[in-house]
Design an enzyme around this catalytic site. Structure first.
Site, PDB file in Angstrom:
ATOM      1  N   SER A   1       0.805  -1.224   0.000  1.00  0.00           N
ATOM      2  CA  SER A   1       0.000   0.000   0.000  1.00  0.00           C
ATOM      3  C   SER A   1       0.834   1.268   0.000  1.00  0.00           C
ATOM      4  O   SER A   1       0.282   2.359   0.029  1.00  0.00           O
ATOM      5  CB  SER A   1      -0.940   0.012   1.213  1.00  0.00           C
ATOM      6  OG  SER A   1      -0.184   0.027   2.411  1.00  0.00           O
TER       7      SER A   1
ATOM      8  N   LYS B   1      -6.916   3.549   8.524  1.00  0.00           N
ATOM      9  CA  LYS B   1      -6.036   4.564   7.952  1.00  0.00           C
ATOM     10  C   LYS B   1      -6.651   5.964   8.066  1.00  0.00           C
ATOM     11  O   LYS B   1      -5.946   6.939   8.338  1.00  0.00           O
ATOM     12  CB  LYS B   1      -5.741   4.220   6.497  1.00  0.00           C
ATOM     13  CG  LYS B   1      -4.887   2.953   6.341  1.00  0.00           C
ATOM     14  CD  LYS B   1      -4.655   2.586   4.897  1.00  0.00           C
ATOM     15  CE  LYS B   1      -3.793   1.323   4.783  1.00  0.00           C
ATOM     16  NZ  LYS B   1      -3.552   0.910   3.395  1.00  0.00           N
TER      17      LYS B   1
END
Length: 966
Positions: free
Chosen positions: A863, A906
């Protein structure tokens, strides 16, 4: 002359060990000549001697003294050598073997009334009373030698004293302080030599008291001679006597020791003062006479009471009868002698040594009788208690034995009459009674019937019998067809779930859907749910609330670290100590077929030599197979289709793919600050107050203090650490209230650090303004979401005219996936920069160093692709990215932005550090839209599909066309 001859002849005859010598004749002649010159008043008046008798009377008259008659009694003993020639005296037999009790013991007829010096024998436990006989063993060589010497000298008397300390075992003491002053004067009756001991049979005669220590001056240094004194004639002469080998060795040893000590002492420095030895061997004593008393009514009453108590003790405990028989003196009337009776009563008891010594030292006869009576009364009470205990134990044993005999007889009678069956039939009936109210499947019933028939043919003491009985016990204990009544009311379940946990909307909605389906279908069907998320978010605790909401029995077992497949599938019955697996144990414990089973930490299953437990869970957690779950121990199909399985895990990726496919995954993300604040106010603070015994008035946590606690101390996704800090505050408040330092406390930002210490997190972020080459990324961890920075810099700033191929070094404890992602990002950044600015060869020729801070923390995952690409372009363009920007996403080799996971964590991490702009992949738009509105508020989110869109947002190039940048 005749008188002298008679005296010498008597002396020699009564001591056969003396040798004949010319010296005796010469001394006799001197005596005769000396007597002829004396007056008739000092001559020997009369001497009567009979050789065949043992008694000899010698009368002497002095001018100033009356006639004194003294009776001597002697026995004939032989201590000489048996090889010597026989003399005119009667022969004496000498035996080589030592008899049981040596006969080398002269004993006088009358015990002397006064004997000022006696050897000391120290005893430990019970003192000896006058007129009583005691057996004593001594092992001290010096004391043995002293007693033998005294016996040789016709002085068989010793003093027996009680030692003050019972732990000492020696026969002698070092000082007189270790002994009681009062003891008894005893006569040695018999003496027996043992290997390293000397056994004495002594009889005590009277009480004596120690007046001081006595040191013998005479030490035999010359030959074996003895000195004869005749006070009547005022003469003396030496006579050589025969001695045995042992005596000769002892005398030689004493002489050698004396000579050695004399040579070691310097001449002219001999001390005139006598030095006391280190051991007490002889003491000076004096007789103790009891006080005069009258035979009044008190003494008679005490005497009668002592006799009555002794009689009662003897009647109660026959063991005392034999002891009393040995203690009583021959021909002694106890009733007429209170002195002897008091000693007898004390000696009969097993009192403490101090009490017995007190009786020995008491000189007042009435008081002594009273002391003995009190000791006898204690002994009587002890005998009564002993008799009572003995009767109770005997009665109990008799009752148990009688009951056992009657039961056995009754069993035989009932069996003969057909009224009762034997043990095997009783066991079979018990198993059949268990199955009366259950709906046992036909296949299981067949197995049970076969095992019951086998049980009847087995011997009850065989091992196979116990194995079969245990197997039937498990088969009949399972809840075949038994289920608990479920709660199918949505409103009640909603209240229970909201009461126990805050938030968790996905889980609560899924449980309510399960209840609605069961209500419409009319029957419940088990499902397999898997709650996954970071630690401390309530995965395990919500399962108990679900069981309470559904009204199901709750059973939990953890599979974390499990390496034995038998824990799930059970053992084979052939093994010793075999048991079924956890699921069969669960059914037996919950007694229902539809419990809620929580399988905790399913992502941490081990794998060892005993199989793979994660593979064993495949059959258990498959809705298509668990209706016929086969346990190795039971070996019959068990229906687990009605069981609601709930699994918990932190990381879904660690669960094997076939097992993950059988479960319905429900994500339990971490909590944002607003959710933590609500959980703390509604659940954590009241629970901490209750556990610490505090009321709401005594401790108050303001919302500002809770917010500071969450922001500066507890940033993790869960609330477990927050709960620990609140409990710590509650404990400190309770401590201050108990110490009366305060009646109540209000915790705010001012005093929070005093209770929980300095803040753990001082800075929200590493860079307030990111320089060129540094970009903030978003990452997901098992503890929740976090932010990390991608840093890039030149490794070598030296400029060379020669163009070389560029390189990149990676640091920061990166995993293989992240290293590959960095190489892909470098290629994407080179291609993009070549299209954006063809004249910029920075990425192609420079040696770049890429680092991810916190190098001790392992990092891996795809990511960070767009973040690394942006950092490289920022370094090449020497321009920082947009302020308050964070991004996440995987980049492909052609510049496509691919979706990633953990969007909620996140976003929470970005909001925690104050980020206002976030770049997400386009395909993650659905995940963002599912977030609660309070999480989405206050943040600008951009969804991108190509890296060109990321560049425009990061470097604010919306108004500039790429082709015009030249």
């Amino acid at each position: 002359m005749h008188a002298a001859n008679a005296l010498v002849r008597n002396t020699v005859l009564f001591n056969p060990s003396l040798r004949s010598s010319t010296r005796i004749a010469r001394n006799v002649s001197q005596i005769a000549s000396h007597l002829s010159k004396k007056s008739a008043g000092n001559r020997l008046l009369k001497c009567y001697n009979r050789y065949s008798a043992h008694n000899c009377r010698v009368a002497a008259y002095d001018g100033n003294l009356p006639i004194i008659n003294q009776i001597y009694s002697s026995r004939l003993f032989s201590t000489g050598n048996k090889n010597d020639p026989e003399e005119e005296d009667p022969p004496v037999d000498v035996k080589d073997e030592t008899p049981l009790f040596s006969s080398q013991l002269p004993a006088t007829v009358a015990v002397p009334e006064v004997w000022p010096q006696v050897p000391v024998i120290a005893i430990n436990r019970n003192p000896v009373f006058p007129r009583f006989i005691k057996l004593i063993e001594i092992s001290n060589p010096a004391l043995i030698d002293l007693i033998r010497r005294k016996v040789k000298l016709n002085q068989p008397y010793v003093g027996i004293f009680l030692r003050k300390k019972e732990d000492e075992k020696s026969d002698v003491v070092s000082t007189l302080d270790d002994l009681h002053d009062v003891g008894v004067f005893a006569q040695i009756h018999e003496m027996q030599d043992m290997d390293y001991k000397l056994r004495l049979v002594v009889m005590a005669h009277r009480r004596i008291k120690i007046t001081g220590q006595f040191v013998e001056d005479e030490i035999e240094t010359g030959p074996a001679e003895m000195k004869l004194k005749f006070p009547v004639f005022n003469v003396e002469f030496n006579v050589t006597r025969e001695e045995t080998d042992a005596e000769r060795r002892r005398r030689k040893y004493r002489n050698t020791r004396r000579k050695t000590s004399d040579t070691e002492e310097p001449a002219g420095e001999k001390e005139t003062k006598k030095v006391l030895p280190d051991q007490v061997m002889m003491v000076k004593v004096e007789n103790m006479q009891h006080e005069k008393f009258q035979q009044n009514e008190e003494v008679k009453a005490l005497t009668q009471e002592v006799i009555k108590t002794i009689r009662d003790i003897i009647n109660m405990n026959p063991l005392y009868r034999e002891s009393l028989h040995h203690m009583l003196a021959q021909g002694q009337r106890v009733v007429d002698n209170p002195v002897y009776l008091s000693d007898l009563g004390a000696a009969l008891t097993g009192a403490e040594p101090a009490d017995l010594q007190a009786v020995l030292e008491e000189m007042d006869i009435p008081k002594r009788l009273m002391m003995s009576l009190s000791l006898l009364k204690k002994e009587y009470e002890l005998s009564k208690l002993q008799q009572k205990i003995g009767k109770e134990v005997e009665e109990k044993v008799k009752q148990q034995h009688r009951k056992y005999i009657l039961h056995e007889q009754l069993k035989v009678i009932k069996k003969e009459l057909g009224l009762e069956k034997d043990d095997k039939d009783a066991i079979g009936d018990k198993f059949r009674e268990r199955l009366a109210d259950k709906q046992v499947p036909a296949a299981v019933q067949t197995v049970i019937d076969e095992e019951l028939n086998k049980l009847n043919f087995l011997e009850s003491h065989s091992s196979e019998f116990n194995v079969t009985r245990c197997y039937l016990d498990w088969l009949t204990s399972l809840p075949w067809g038994v289920t608990s009544e479920e709660n199918l009311k949505l409103e009640d379940a909603q209240v229970i779930l909201d009461e126990d946990h805050y938030g968790m909307e996905d889980i609560k909605k899924r449980i309510l859907e399960f209840i609605a389906v069961s209500q419409l279908k009319g029957s419940t069907q088990g499902k397999i749910l898997c709650f996954h998320g970071p630690p401390g978010v309530g995965k395990t605790s919500i399962a108990r609330s679900i069981a309470r909401a559904l009204n199901r029995q709750y059973f939990r077992f953890s599979v974390g670290g499990m390496t034995d497949v038998a824990e799930i599938k059970g053992h084979r019955r052939t093994y010793v100590g075999a048991m079924p697996g956890k699921l069969v144990q669960c059914l037996k414990k919950t007694a229902t077929e539809n419990p809620l089973v929580l399988i905790d930490e399913v992502d941490k299953i081990g794998k060892g030599v005993h199989g793979d437990p994660s593979s064993a869970l495949l059959e258990l957690l498959d809705p298509e197979q668990n209706a016929n779950f086969l346990d190795h121990y039971l070996d019959v199909a068990v229906d687990l289709s009605r069981v609601l399985f709930i699994c918990t895990a932190n990381v879904v990726d660690l669960i094997p793919e076939p097992l993950r496919d059988r479960m319905e995954l429900i994500d339990m993300s971490g909590y944002v600050a607003e959710e933590k604040l609500a959980i703390a106010q509604q659940y954590l603070v009241p629970t901490a107050q209750k556990n610490c015994g505090l009321s709401q008035e005594q401790m108050e946590l303001t919302p500002e203090s809770l917010h500071t606690l969450i922001k500066s101390y507890c940033r993790e996704s869960g609330v477990r650490n927050l709960q620990k800090h609140i409990e710590k505050i509650a404990r400190k408040v309770a401590f201050k209230i108990v110490k009366k330092e305060a009646d109540k406390m209000v915790i705010d930002e001012s005093n929070l650090s005093d209770l929980v210490g300095k803040p753990t997190f001082k800075h929200d972020r590493m860079y307030d303004v990111t320089p060129p080459g540094v970009v903030m990324g978003l990452a997901w961890t098992a503890m929740g979401g976090s932010t990390l920075y991608i840093e890039t810099a030149l490794r070598n700033t030296f400029k060379d005219d020669k163009l070389t191929a560029g390189s990149m070094e990676l640091t920061g404890h990166l995993g293989d996936v992240m290293k590959e992602s960095a190489r892909i990002a470098l290629t994407v950044a080179r291609n993009f920069l070549a299209e954006l600015r063809p004249d910029n060869n920075f990425l192609n020729t420079s040696h770049i160093h890429l680092h991810v801070p916190e190098g001790a923390t392992p990092k891996d995952g795809p990511s960070a692709g767009v973040t690394i690409t942006s950092a490289l372009l920022s370094l090449a363009l020497r321009r920082p990215v947009r302020a308050q920007l964070a991004m996440t996403g995987e980049v492909s080799l052609t510049g496509r932005v691919l979706p990633v996971g953990g969007i909620k964590e996140k976003i929470i991490a970005a909001k925690r550090v104050g980020v206002t702009c976030v770049i997400l992949p386009e395909e993650n738009r659905r995940d963002f839209d599912d977030l609660p509105s309070f999480i989405r508020e206050g943040i600008d989110v951009h969804f991108v599909g190509e890296y060109e869109d990321v560049f425009k947002i990061a470097f604010e190039q919306d108004q500039i066309k790429i082709n015009e940048v030249h």
